[in-house]
Design a protein around this motif. Structure first.
Motif, PDB file in Angstrom:
ATOM      1  N   ILE A 342      42.479  36.729  36.255  1.00 50.35           N
ATOM      2  CA  ILE A 342      42.647  37.294  37.595  1.00 50.35           C
ATOM      3  C   ILE A 342      43.899  38.159  37.628  1.00 50.35           C
ATOM      4  CG2 ILE A 342      41.407  35.517  38.881  1.00 50.35           C
ATOM      5  CD1 ILE A 342      43.995  34.109  39.389  1.00 50.35           C
ATOM      6  N   LEU A 343      43.829  39.223  38.389  1.00 43.83           N
ATOM      7  CA  LEU A 343      44.986  40.087  38.568  1.00 43.83           C
ATOM      8  C   LEU A 343      45.913  39.481  39.611  1.00 43.83           C
ATOM      9  CD1 LEU A 343      43.238  43.579  38.656  1.00 43.83           C
ATOM     10  CD2 LEU A 343      44.542  42.589  36.764  1.00 43.83           C
ATOM     11  N   PRO A 344      47.228  39.554  39.400  1.00 46.13           N
ATOM     12  CA  PRO A 344      48.171  39.061  40.408  1.00 46.13           C
ATOM     13  C   PRO A 344      47.994  39.835  41.709  1.00 46.13           C
ATOM     14  CG  PRO A 344      49.279  39.512  38.316  1.00 46.13           C
ATOM     15  CD  PRO A 344      47.901  40.076  38.210  1.00 46.13           C
ATOM     16  N   ARG A 345      48.061  39.123  42.825  1.00 46.45           N
ATOM     17  CA  ARG A 345      47.903  39.771  44.117  1.00 46.45           C
ATOM     18  C   ARG A 345      48.846  39.147  45.131  1.00 46.45           C
ATOM     19  NH1 ARG A 345      42.930  37.049  44.147  1.00 46.45           N
ATOM     20  NH2 ARG A 345      42.733  38.000  42.097  1.00 46.45           N
ATOM     21  N   VAL A 362      47.127  44.426  44.766  1.00 45.63           N
ATOM     22  CA  VAL A 362      46.749  43.890  43.456  1.00 45.63           C
ATOM     23  C   VAL A 362      47.484  44.672  42.377  1.00 45.63           C
ATOM     24  CG1 VAL A 362      44.838  43.483  41.872  1.00 45.63           C
ATOM     25  CG2 VAL A 362      44.475  43.259  44.339  1.00 45.63           C
ATOM     26  N   ARG A 363      48.132  43.925  41.447  1.00 44.27           N
ATOM     27  CA  ARG A 363      48.868  44.574  40.365  1.00 44.27           C
ATOM     28  C   ARG A 363      47.994  44.682  39.133  1.00 44.27           C
ATOM     29  NH1 ARG A 363      52.705  42.517  36.772  1.00 44.27           N
ATOM     30  NH2 ARG A 363      52.901  40.605  37.986  1.00 44.27           N
ATOM     31  N   LEU A 364      47.847  45.893  38.612  1.00 49.84           N
ATOM     32  CA  LEU A 364      47.025  46.155  37.438  1.00 49.84           C
ATOM     33  C   LEU A 364      47.840  46.003  36.158  1.00 49.84           C
ATOM     34  CD1 LEU A 364      45.339  49.410  38.792  1.00 49.84           C
ATOM     35  CD2 LEU A 364      44.329  47.129  38.743  1.00 49.84           C
ATOM     36  N   PRO A 365      47.175  45.781  35.014  1.00 46.11           N
ATOM     37  CA  PRO A 365      47.910  45.781  33.750  1.00 46.11           C
ATOM     38  C   PRO A 365      48.660  47.099  33.585  1.00 46.11           C
ATOM     39  CG  PRO A 365      45.686  44.952  33.422  1.00 46.11           C
ATOM     40  CD  PRO A 365      45.742  45.484  34.827  1.00 46.11           C
ATOM     41  N   GLY A 366      49.934  46.991  33.249  1.00 52.00           N
ATOM     42  CA  GLY A 366      50.754  48.183  33.146  1.00 52.00           C
ATOM     43  C   GLY A 366      51.665  48.378  34.337  1.00 52.00           C
ATOM     44  N   GLY A 367      51.418  47.641  35.440  1.00 51.96           N
ATOM     45  CA  GLY A 367      52.339  47.678  36.571  1.00 51.96           C
ATOM     46  C   GLY A 367      51.862  48.431  37.790  1.00 51.96           C
ATOM     47  N   ASP A 368      50.826  49.275  37.666  1.00 52.40           N
ATOM     48  CA  ASP A 368      50.332  50.002  38.837  1.00 52.40           C
ATOM     49  C   ASP A 368      49.697  49.031  39.836  1.00 52.40           C
ATOM     50  OD1 ASP A 368      51.135  52.387  37.740  1.00 52.40           O
ATOM     51  OD2 ASP A 368      49.178  52.844  36.860  1.00 52.40           O
ATOM     52  N   GLU A 369      49.650  49.453  41.103  1.00 49.44           N
ATOM     53  CA  GLU A 369      49.063  48.611  42.141  1.00 49.44           C
ATOM     54  C   GLU A 369      47.938  49.344  42.862  1.00 49.44           C
ATOM     55  OE1 GLU A 369      51.869  45.307  44.025  1.00 49.44           O
ATOM     56  OE2 GLU A 369      52.561  47.323  44.501  1.00 49.44           O
ATOM     57  N   ARG A 370      47.031  48.581  43.409  1.00 47.40           N
ATOM     58  CA  ARG A 370      46.039  49.112  44.340  1.00 47.40           C
ATOM     59  C   ARG A 370      45.951  48.126  45.493  1.00 47.40           C
ATOM     60  NH1 ARG A 370      41.489  47.784  40.319  1.00 47.40           N
ATOM     61  NH2 ARG A 370      40.739  45.726  40.974  1.00 47.40           N
ATOM     62  N   ILE A 371      45.432  48.586  46.618  1.00 44.73           N
ATOM     63  CA  ILE A 371      45.312  47.682  47.764  1.00 44.73           C
ATOM     64  C   ILE A 371      43.862  47.591  48.207  1.00 44.73           C
ATOM     65  CG2 ILE A 371      47.644  48.222  48.542  1.00 44.73           C
ATOM     66  CD1 ILE A 371      46.316  49.723  50.918  1.00 44.73           C
TER      67      ILE A 371
END
Length: 403
Positions: A342-345, A362-371
């Motif tokens: 699971i992705l950290p959220r 939600v934090r993606l691998p590599g540090g980027d985020e989406r909401i």
């Protein structure tokens, strides 16, 4: 690349076996001893020596200290850890989290609170030294993530301060909830509460050895000898690709992807109405199910049916099954324990030109985020303002990313 430890628990795990294996990997005995003495244990000593178990070399750790009869509470142990000027903050936090698993288990088993629960065997100096020593060694070695094999507990009975109990001991079994257990018919206690708590805190995944480049291997010996296998813990340390085995063993923070275990329950229904299945699904979600799905299927005799699938935390398995049996016509439920990535959220509230709306970041691998905007909240705001869901979502994303 991530420095990862793999715990090969063929003969279970205990605190002293773990500490010995970490010392065999290169952790400093002198540093661990000095740090433990600084906790108000000036006469404690640690020695490490090579021994053989069924012909295999391993490290054995001996902890010596004056006898005592104290039964400590959790806050007493925290005070001892916090009072040391020699232990790094990361090691202190790790040790406290390990003790926390023991405290939660003991409180539940004995029907008391974390504040009131008192430790017996785990509150003794040697167990304190094992747990804090493991925390110091893990931090010193720079282990960033860890996983383990399934855990054998042994079988039979042992005698503790509360009398004779079955193996795994009550606290050990409670700590290991959600951790895969390996079948084992050895009539000895192979996994102790201390060992279980260490595994529970350090390891985020369980299974075979991951793809890794091995740099070092440590062997930690237990006290007893087993007839048909070496009583030792093997820890393999090496490099894994980022995200393959994540979670920082020393700090408890996730690098990119978090891992846990969930149970999946399934049943096929061909004589339950759609209203009943919908009602049951709602009850399951209200009771804590992580997800409930319905899939059309064809059953025996060509009947149209519904595959009801439920995902839940392992400790909710019994309550989920009860709801399925009670509110559908199911006469059997399939279940299995599975790993989950699971992705950290985090829960957030985003200010838009039309008002605030709840969302998850939600934090993606590599540090980027989406909401992801919470749909109920977005629909509420769209009705109040006379705009569309899509427009609310666009505004929220624009506000979050500063566009």
């Amino acid at each position: 690349m991530t420095k990862t430890a793999y715990f090969d628990c063929l003969s279970g795990i205990s605190g002293d076996m773990t500490l010995a294996a970490l010392i065999d990997l290169g952790a400093s005995v002198e540093r661990i001893e000095a740090s433990l003495r600084s906790m108000g244990l000036p006469k404690l000593s640690i020695t490490a020596e090579d021994v053989k178990k069924c012909g295999f070399r391993s490290k054995y750790v001996r902890i010596e200290h004056p006898p005592e009869k104290a039964h400590r509470h959790l806050h007493h142990i925290h005070d001892m850890i916090d009072g040391s000027a020699e232990i790094e903050p990361a090691a202190k936090d790790l040790a406290k989290r390990i003790f926390g698993h023991v405290a939660e288990a003991e409180a539940k088993v004995h029907g008391t609170t974390l504040r009131k629960v008192h430790f017996h065997e785990v509150g003794a100096i040697d167990s304190i030294a094992d747990i804090v020593g493991v925390a110091i060694a893990t931090t010193e070695l720079g282990i960033a993530s860890a996983m383990a094999s399934a855990i054998p507990t042994g079988t039979g009975q042992i005698t503790i301060d509360h009398g004779t109990v079955s193996i795994p001991a009550p606290a050990t079994a409670e700590i290991l909830r959600g951790v895969p257990i390996a079948t084992c018919d050895i009539k000895r206690e192979l996994t102790t509460p201390t060992g279980a708590a260490i595994i529970k805190e350090l390891c985020s995944r369980f299974g075979p050895v991951p793809s890794m480049t091995i740099d070092a291997i440590g062997y930690g010996a237990g006290t007893m000898d087993l007839e048909n296998q070496p009583n030792l813990l093997r820890i393999l340390v090496g490099q894994t690709s980022a995200g393959q085995v994540s979670g920082n063993a020393a700090t408890g923070t996730a690098d990119s992807i978090e891992h846990d275990h969930v149970v999946v329950l399934e049943t096929n229904l061909d004589d339950t109405t759609g209203e009943q299945i919908a009602n049951c699904s709602n009850r399951l979600l209200k009771a804590g199910a992580l997800d409930v799905t319905q899939t059309a299927c064809t059953m025996k005799k060509g009947r149209s049916g519904i595959l009801l699938s439920v995902i839940a935390a392992p400790d909710r398995l019994a309550s989920m099954e009860e709801l399925i049996f009670r509110h559908t016509s199911a006469i059997g439920v399939r279940r299995r324990l599975v790993e989950r990535d699971i992705l950290p959220r985090r829960e957030i509230s985003v200010e838009t030109p039309l008002g605030r709306v709840a969302a998850k970041a939600v934090r993606l691998p590599g540090g980027d985020e989406r909401i992801k905007v919470e749909s109920d909240d977005a629909f509420r705001l769209s009705e109040e303002t006379g705009t569309t869901y899509q427009e609310i979502r666009r505004m929220a994303e624009q506000s979050f990313f500063g566009g």
